[in-house]
Design a protein around this motif. Sequence first.
Motif, mmCIF file in Angstrom:
data_model
loop_
_atom_site.group_PDB
_atom_site.id
_atom_site.type_symbol
_atom_site.label_atom_id
_atom_site.label_comp_id
_atom_site.label_asym_id
_atom_site.label_seq_id
_atom_site.Cartn_x
_atom_site.Cartn_y
_atom_site.Cartn_z
ATOM 1 N N MET A 1 29.612 42.860 53.209
ATOM 2 C CA MET A 1 29.883 42.154 54.455
ATOM 3 C C MET A 1 30.739 40.939 54.107
ATOM 4 O O MET A 1 30.468 40.237 53.133
ATOM 5 C CB MET A 1 28.579 41.709 55.129
ATOM 6 N N ALA A 2 31.781 40.691 54.890
ATOM 7 C CA ALA A 2 32.671 39.552 54.643
ATOM 8 C C ALA A 2 33.347 39.151 55.942
ATOM 9 O O ALA A 2 33.475 39.954 56.863
ATOM 10 C CB ALA A 2 33.710 39.920 53.596
ATOM 11 N N VAL A 3 33.783 37.912 55.991
ATOM 12 C CA VAL A 3 34.483 37.388 57.157
ATOM 13 C C VAL A 3 35.880 36.985 56.716
ATOM 14 O O VAL A 3 36.048 36.366 55.665
ATOM 15 C CB VAL A 3 33.745 36.166 57.743
ATOM 16 N N GLY A 4 36.875 37.359 57.499
ATOM 17 C CA GLY A 4 38.244 36.993 57.176
ATOM 18 C C GLY A 4 39.231 37.874 57.904
ATOM 19 O O GLY A 4 38.873 38.668 58.777
ATOM 20 N N SER A 5 40.478 37.727 57.518
ATOM 21 C CA SER A 5 41.555 38.522 58.101
ATOM 22 C C SER A 5 41.533 39.930 57.528
ATOM 23 O O SER A 5 41.186 40.143 56.366
ATOM 24 C CB SER A 5 42.905 37.872 57.789
ATOM 25 N N LYS A 6 41.962 40.864 58.327
ATOM 26 C CA LYS A 6 42.054 42.257 57.935
ATOM 27 C C LYS A 6 43.060 42.409 56.791
ATOM 28 O O LYS A 6 44.100 41.749 56.775
ATOM 29 C CB LYS A 6 42.513 43.044 59.161
ATOM 30 N N GLY A 7 42.757 43.245 55.797
ATOM 31 C CA GLY A 7 43.704 43.514 54.723
ATOM 32 C C GLY A 7 43.039 43.641 53.361
ATOM 33 O O GLY A 7 41.818 43.706 53.238
ATOM 34 N N TRP A 8 43.876 43.669 52.326
ATOM 35 C CA TRP A 8 43.437 43.835 50.943
ATOM 36 C C TRP A 8 42.957 42.507 50.384
ATOM 37 O O TRP A 8 43.610 41.481 50.564
ATOM 38 C CB TRP A 8 44.571 44.373 50.075
ATOM 39 N N TYR A 9 41.834 42.540 49.677
ATOM 40 C CA TYR A 9 41.254 41.360 49.047
ATOM 41 C C TYR A 9 41.070 41.620 47.565
ATOM 42 O O TYR A 9 40.537 42.664 47.163
ATOM 43 C CB TYR A 9 39.882 41.035 49.657
ATOM 44 N N LEU A 10 41.496 40.656 46.766
ATOM 45 C CA LEU A 10 41.229 40.700 45.335
ATOM 46 C C LEU A 10 39.812 40.170 45.132
ATOM 47 O O LEU A 10 39.481 39.084 45.596
ATOM 48 C CB LEU A 10 42.225 39.826 44.580
ATOM 49 N N VAL A 11 38.981 40.954 44.483
ATOM 50 C CA VAL A 11 37.605 40.538 44.221
ATOM 51 C C VAL A 11 37.562 39.947 42.820
ATOM 52 O O VAL A 11 38.053 40.564 41.867
ATOM 53 C CB VAL A 11 36.634 41.737 44.340
ATOM 54 N N ASP A 12 36.987 38.742 42.727
ATOM 55 C CA ASP A 12 36.864 38.122 41.406
ATOM 56 C C ASP A 12 35.441 37.620 41.199
ATOM 57 O O ASP A 12 34.718 37.353 42.143
ATOM 58 C CB ASP A 12 37.894 37.000 41.214
ATOM 59 N N VAL A 13 35.075 37.546 39.930
ATOM 60 C CA VAL A 13 33.771 37.026 39.542
ATOM 61 C C VAL A 13 34.004 35.814 38.664
ATOM 62 O O VAL A 13 34.590 35.938 37.586
ATOM 63 C CB VAL A 13 32.944 38.084 38.784
ATOM 64 N N ASP A 14 33.590 34.664 39.159
ATOM 65 C CA ASP A 14 33.772 33.406 38.435
ATOM 66 C C ASP A 14 35.210 33.240 37.945
ATOM 67 O O ASP A 14 35.460 32.787 36.835
ATOM 68 C CB ASP A 14 32.785 33.295 37.276
ATOM 69 N N GLY A 15 36.171 33.648 38.782
ATOM 70 C CA GLY A 15 37.582 33.468 38.463
ATOM 71 C C GLY A 15 38.238 34.625 37.737
ATOM 72 O O GLY A 15 39.444 34.619 37.532
ATOM 73 N N PHE A 16 37.475 35.663 37.345
ATOM 74 C CA PHE A 16 38.038 36.823 36.646
ATOM 75 C C PHE A 16 38.165 37.990 37.619
ATOM 76 O O PHE A 16 37.163 38.447 38.187
ATOM 77 C CB PHE A 16 37.167 37.224 35.455
ATOM 78 N N SER A 17 39.372 38.485 37.814
ATOM 79 C CA SER A 17 39.627 39.579 38.750
ATOM 80 C C SER A 17 38.981 40.865 38.261
ATOM 81 O O SER A 17 39.086 41.202 37.082
ATOM 82 C CB SER A 17 41.128 39.792 38.899
ATOM 83 N N ILE A 18 38.336 41.582 39.203
ATOM 84 C CA ILE A 18 37.703 42.845 38.811
ATOM 85 C C ILE A 18 38.136 44.033 39.662
ATOM 86 O O ILE A 18 37.870 45.172 39.291
ATOM 87 C CB ILE A 18 36.171 42.752 38.812
ATOM 88 N N GLY A 19 38.793 43.818 40.791
ATOM 89 C CA GLY A 19 39.224 44.957 41.594
ATOM 90 C C GLY A 19 39.598 44.560 43.011
ATOM 91 O O GLY A 19 39.742 43.384 43.326
ATOM 92 N N TRP A 20 39.734 45.590 43.851
ATOM 93 C CA TRP A 20 40.180 45.411 45.235
ATOM 94 C C TRP A 20 39.092 45.805 46.226
ATOM 95 O O TRP A 20 38.256 46.658 45.954
ATOM 96 C CB TRP A 20 41.392 46.289 45.531
ATOM 97 N N GLY A 21 39.192 45.225 47.391
ATOM 98 C CA GLY A 21 38.424 45.637 48.545
ATOM 99 C C GLY A 21 39.338 45.523 49.753
ATOM 100 O O GLY A 21 40.278 44.727 49.758
ATOM 101 N N LYS A 22 39.086 46.325 50.767
ATOM 102 C CA LYS A 22 39.905 46.276 51.977
ATOM 103 C C LYS A 22 39.014 45.895 53.147
ATOM 104 O O LYS A 22 38.068 46.612 53.478
ATOM 105 C CB LYS A 22 40.583 47.619 52.219
ATOM 106 N N LEU A 23 39.321 44.738 53.755
ATOM 107 C CA LEU A 23 38.495 44.206 54.835
ATOM 108 C C LEU A 23 38.958 44.719 56.191
ATOM 109 O O LEU A 23 40.138 44.685 56.509
ATOM 110 C CB LEU A 23 38.545 42.672 54.824
#
Length: 109
Positions: free
Chosen positions: A69-91
């Motif tokens: 679950m997330a709030v924001g604009s529609k589109g591709w999101y870069l998912v990161d953990v403590d500043g390290f990128s791990i993949g994509w999600g599409k909102l």
Amino acid sequence: MYLVPEGMLSLKNIKVLRADWHLGTIKKNRFEPSHALALSLTRDQVKHNLSLSRDSREILAYLRGESLMAVGSKGWYLVDVDGFSIGWGKLSEQVLKNHYPKGLRWLAK
């Protein structure tokens, strides 16, 4: 779509698995970014990102391939953990659809 580094040395007579960088794929007249591209970017280099803490429950859900679950604009999101990128999600409609590669997903416990 692939990118060959500018000024790359000749690979003549050298066996290489892949000399280029996979940026993404064109699907139904839209660009779908690759996992390799996600790993090479930082949250400062993308329009949208979702930052997770390594201690959060959401990171485990993401690594298992679950939607978040997330709030924001529609589109591709870069998912990161403590500043390290791990993949994509599409909102879309407050649901971040997981695009973490199936072969890398953690087994559910």
